[in-house]
Design a protein around this motif. Structure first.
Motif, PDB file in Angstrom:
ATOM      1  N   HIS A 114       0.813  -0.985  -0.063  1.00  0.00           N
ATOM      2  CA  HIS A 114       0.167   0.047   0.181  1.00  0.00           C
ATOM      3  C   HIS A 114       0.896   1.313  -0.181  1.00  0.00           C
ATOM      4  O   HIS A 114       0.238   2.251  -0.560  1.00  0.00           O
ATOM      5  N   LEU A 115       1.969   1.143   0.635  1.00  0.00           N
ATOM      6  CA  LEU A 115       2.926   2.475   0.714  1.00  0.00           C
ATOM      7  C   LEU A 115       3.352   2.729  -0.841  1.00  0.00           C
ATOM      8  O   LEU A 115       3.501   3.784  -1.253  1.00  0.00           O
ATOM      9  N   VAL A 116       3.606   1.364  -1.559  1.00  0.00           N
ATOM     10  CA  VAL A 116       4.030   1.935  -3.053  1.00  0.00           C
ATOM     11  C   VAL A 116       2.880   2.486  -4.004  1.00  0.00           C
ATOM     12  O   VAL A 116       3.222   3.136  -4.721  1.00  0.00           O
ATOM     13  N   GLU A 117       1.868   1.838  -3.579  1.00  0.00           N
ATOM     14  CA  GLU A 117       0.461   2.117  -4.444  1.00  0.00           C
ATOM     15  C   GLU A 117       0.224   3.636  -3.925  1.00  0.00           C
ATOM     16  O   GLU A 117      -0.141   4.465  -5.072  1.00  0.00           O
ATOM     17  N   ARG A 118       0.400   4.073  -2.849  1.00  0.00           N
ATOM     18  CA  ARG A 118       0.109   5.464  -2.523  1.00  0.00           C
ATOM     19  C   ARG A 118       1.282   6.310  -3.148  1.00  0.00           C
ATOM     20  O   ARG A 118       0.912   7.454  -3.641  1.00  0.00           O
ATOM     21  N   ALA A 119       2.501   5.943  -3.092  1.00  0.00           N
ATOM     22  CA  ALA A 119       3.576   6.555  -3.596  1.00  0.00           C
ATOM     23  C   ALA A 119       3.581   6.810  -4.941  1.00  0.00           C
ATOM     24  O   ALA A 119       3.740   8.073  -5.693  1.00  0.00           O
ATOM     25  N   ALA A 120       3.178   5.706  -5.721  1.00  0.00           N
ATOM     26  CA  ALA A 120       2.730   5.774  -7.196  1.00  0.00           C
ATOM     27  C   ALA A 120       1.684   6.976  -7.431  1.00  0.00           C
ATOM     28  O   ALA A 120       1.798   7.664  -8.675  1.00  0.00           O
ATOM     29  N   ILE A 121       0.627   6.934  -6.726  1.00  0.00           N
ATOM     30  CA  ILE A 121      -0.269   8.261  -6.835  1.00  0.00           C
ATOM     31  C   ILE A 121       0.335   9.615  -6.729  1.00  0.00           C
ATOM     32  O   ILE A 121      -0.030  10.484  -7.649  1.00  0.00           O
ATOM     33  N   ARG A 122       1.257   9.728  -5.824  1.00  0.00           N
ATOM     34  CA  ARG A 122       1.837  10.940  -5.586  1.00  0.00           C
ATOM     35  C   ARG A 122       2.867  11.208  -6.727  1.00  0.00           C
ATOM     36  O   ARG A 122       3.085  12.437  -7.235  1.00  0.00           O
ATOM     37  N   GLY A 123       3.413  10.211  -7.283  1.00  0.00           N
ATOM     38  CA  GLY A 123       4.282  10.331  -8.431  1.00  0.00           C
ATOM     39  C   GLY A 123       3.768  10.858  -9.766  1.00  0.00           C
ATOM     40  O   GLY A 123       4.196  11.550 -10.316  1.00  0.00           O
ATOM     41  N   SER A 124       2.458  10.289  -9.899  1.00  0.00           N
ATOM     42  CA  SER A 124       1.541  10.826 -10.978  1.00  0.00           C
ATOM     43  C   SER A 124       0.942  11.935 -10.795  1.00  0.00           C
ATOM     44  O   SER A 124       1.142  12.848 -11.785  1.00  0.00           O
ATOM     45  N   LEU A 125       0.846  12.475  -9.501  1.00  0.00           N
ATOM     46  CA  LEU A 125       0.452  13.966  -9.307  1.00  0.00           C
ATOM     47  C   LEU A 125       1.692  14.717  -9.619  1.00  0.00           C
ATOM     48  O   LEU A 125       1.574  15.877 -10.341  1.00  0.00           O
ATOM     49  N   ALA A 126       2.977  14.244  -9.207  1.00  0.00           N
ATOM     50  CA  ALA A 126       4.169  15.209  -9.812  1.00  0.00           C
ATOM     51  C   ALA A 126       4.219  15.261 -11.204  1.00  0.00           C
ATOM     52  O   ALA A 126       4.843  16.214 -11.772  1.00  0.00           O
ATOM     53  N   ASN A 127       4.143  14.315 -11.794  1.00  0.00           N
ATOM     54  CA  ASN A 127       4.208  14.078 -13.137  1.00  0.00           C
ATOM     55  C   ASN A 127       3.287  15.030 -13.946  1.00  0.00           C
ATOM     56  O   ASN A 127       3.611  15.538 -15.042  1.00  0.00           O
ATOM     57  N   LEU A 128       1.966  15.126 -13.355  1.00  0.00           N
ATOM     58  CA  LEU A 128       1.074  15.843 -14.212  1.00  0.00           C
ATOM     59  C   LEU A 128       1.631  17.539 -14.235  1.00  0.00           C
ATOM     60  O   LEU A 128       1.346  18.089 -15.216  1.00  0.00           O
ATOM     61  N   ALA A 129       2.291  17.869 -13.104  1.00  0.00           N
ATOM     62  CA  ALA A 129       2.956  19.198 -13.151  1.00  0.00           C
ATOM     63  C   ALA A 129       3.796  19.621 -13.825  1.00  0.00           C
ATOM     64  O   ALA A 129       4.444  20.499 -14.074  1.00  0.00           O
ATOM     65  N   THR A 130       4.379  18.426 -14.875  1.00  0.00           N
ATOM     66  CA  THR A 130       5.423  18.773 -15.642  1.00  0.00           C
ATOM     67  C   THR A 130       4.673  19.151 -17.139  1.00  0.00           C
ATOM     68  O   THR A 130       5.534  19.451 -17.938  1.00  0.00           O
ATOM     69  N   TYR A 131       3.376  19.061 -17.351  1.00  0.00           N
ATOM     70  CA  TYR A 131       2.815  19.378 -18.371  1.00  0.00           C
ATOM     71  C   TYR A 131       2.741  20.843 -18.338  1.00  0.00           C
ATOM     72  O   TYR A 131       1.886  21.369 -17.587  1.00  0.00           O
ATOM     73  N   PRO A 132       3.348  21.612 -19.502  1.00  0.00           N
ATOM     74  CA  PRO A 132       3.390  23.043 -19.179  1.00  0.00           C
ATOM     75  C   PRO A 132       1.933  23.661 -19.025  1.00  0.00           C
ATOM     76  O   PRO A 132       1.568  24.593 -18.315  1.00  0.00           O
ATOM     77  N   TRP A 133       0.943  23.195 -20.082  1.00  0.00           N
ATOM     78  CA  TRP A 133      -0.089  24.049 -20.199  1.00  0.00           C
ATOM     79  C   TRP A 133      -1.156  23.640 -19.185  1.00  0.00           C
ATOM     80  O   TRP A 133      -2.092  24.250 -18.586  1.00  0.00           O
ATOM     81  N   LEU A 134      -0.870  22.470 -18.310  1.00  0.00           N
ATOM     82  CA  LEU A 134      -1.715  21.927 -17.129  1.00  0.00           C
ATOM     83  C   LEU A 134      -1.171  22.798 -15.916  1.00  0.00           C
ATOM     84  O   LEU A 134      -1.741  23.230 -15.192  1.00  0.00           O
ATOM     85  N   LYS A 135       0.300  22.983 -15.883  1.00  0.00           N
ATOM     86  CA  LYS A 135       0.810  23.668 -14.675  1.00  0.00           C
ATOM     87  C   LYS A 135       0.364  25.144 -14.789  1.00  0.00           C
ATOM     88  O   LYS A 135       0.073  25.895 -13.705  1.00  0.00           O
ATOM     89  N   GLU A 136       0.392  25.651 -16.025  1.00  0.00           N
ATOM     90  CA  GLU A 136      -0.242  26.958 -16.184  1.00  0.00           C
ATOM     91  C   GLU A 136      -1.612  27.312 -15.602  1.00  0.00           C
ATOM     92  O   GLU A 136      -1.839  28.227 -14.823  1.00  0.00           O
ATOM     93  N   ARG A 137      -2.611  26.257 -15.563  1.00  0.00           N
ATOM     94  CA  ARG A 137      -4.027  26.284 -15.162  1.00  0.00           C
ATOM     95  C   ARG A 137      -3.779  26.045 -13.646  1.00  0.00           C
ATOM     96  O   ARG A 137      -4.752  26.824 -12.862  1.00  0.00           O
TER      97      ARG A 137
END
Length: 233
Positions: free
Chosen positions: A175-198
């Motif tokens: 479960h620690l890895v499952e939750r970490a993967a979620i947080r990793g996906s949130l961090a990866n979302l912030a690498t999309y420039p037009w998403l970060k702008e919003r």
């Protein structure tokens, strides 16, 4: 009329008939509006392909309320223009730039087969599959950043102390890895420039949810925090 003799397909057909009765006959104006005016969902929900965690069933969402992306282990790859056949990135782009969703939720869950496959590969025992290993390796950075070394404050996503963990411990505490993967996906979302702008403009929020298959409990965090908190009694 086409008939389905296989019980599994016949059950699905009955479900479609029920859907028609509920929405097309009882709420025809709503369905007509979705056709005439298009979809305007406020939430992009990125979920696992697991058959036990269906986003619409879990949330009770009606047609037009969720834009859903599903893949193995609910992973979001970092922004890149190098991919040619990229369903996840293109769906995220459409939801953010065209549908103008206001919220993005990454929904993970307990006993995730994709994370189990990731841990097998991490232990040097990759599954003999063509595509799964490469895909779930997206979770590697998140595992190293959020599980394999202590976080500030010494707590993990569930309020437990984080220590250096070997592969055996990781499997015991998947479960620690499952939750970490979620947080990793949130961090990866912030690498999309037009998403970060919003996000920076206050037009878009990011959320991580983890669903416990054993109890039905839901745990949540936002992109600014490292702690998952229960949201259901």
């Amino acid at each position: 009329m086409q008939e389905f003799t296989d019980p599994a397909l016949a059950k699905l057909f009955e479900g479609i008939q029920g859907f028609q009765q509920r929405f097309y006959r009882q709420e025809p104006d709503k369905m007509r509006g979705l056709v005439e005016y298009g979809q305007h969902p406020e939430v992009l929900l990125i979920a696992c392909s697991d058959s036990r965690v269906d986003p619409a069933l879990l949330t009770g969402a009606a047609p037009g309320e969720l834009f859903v992306v599903r893949n193995v282990a609910n992973l979001v790859p970092p922004y890149s223009l190098e991919g040619k056949y990229d369903g996840a990135r293109s769906a995220i782009e459409y939801a953010v730039r065209d549908l103008k969703v206001k919220h993005i939720v990454v929904l993970g869950h307990a006993h995730c087969g994709g994370i189990k496959a990731f841990l097998s590969g991490f232990a040097g025992q990759p599954l003999p599959r063509d595509f799964i290993g490469g895909w779930v390796s997206i979770a590697m950075d998140a595992c190293c950043n959020y599980v394999m070394k202590p976080l500030s404050g010494g707590e993990d996503s569930g309020g437990e102390e984080v220590r250096e963990l070997d592969i055996g411990s990781l499997r015991e505490h998947q479960h620690l890895v499952e939750r970490a993967a979620i947080r990793g996906s949130l961090a990866n979302l912030a690498t999309y420039p037009w998403l970060k702008e919003r996000i920076d403009a206050g037009e878009l929020s990011l959320w991580g949810w983890w669903f416990d298959l054993e109890t039905g409990d839901l745990w949540a965090t936002d992109a600014a925090n490292t702690t998952f908190l229960p949201v259901l009694d």
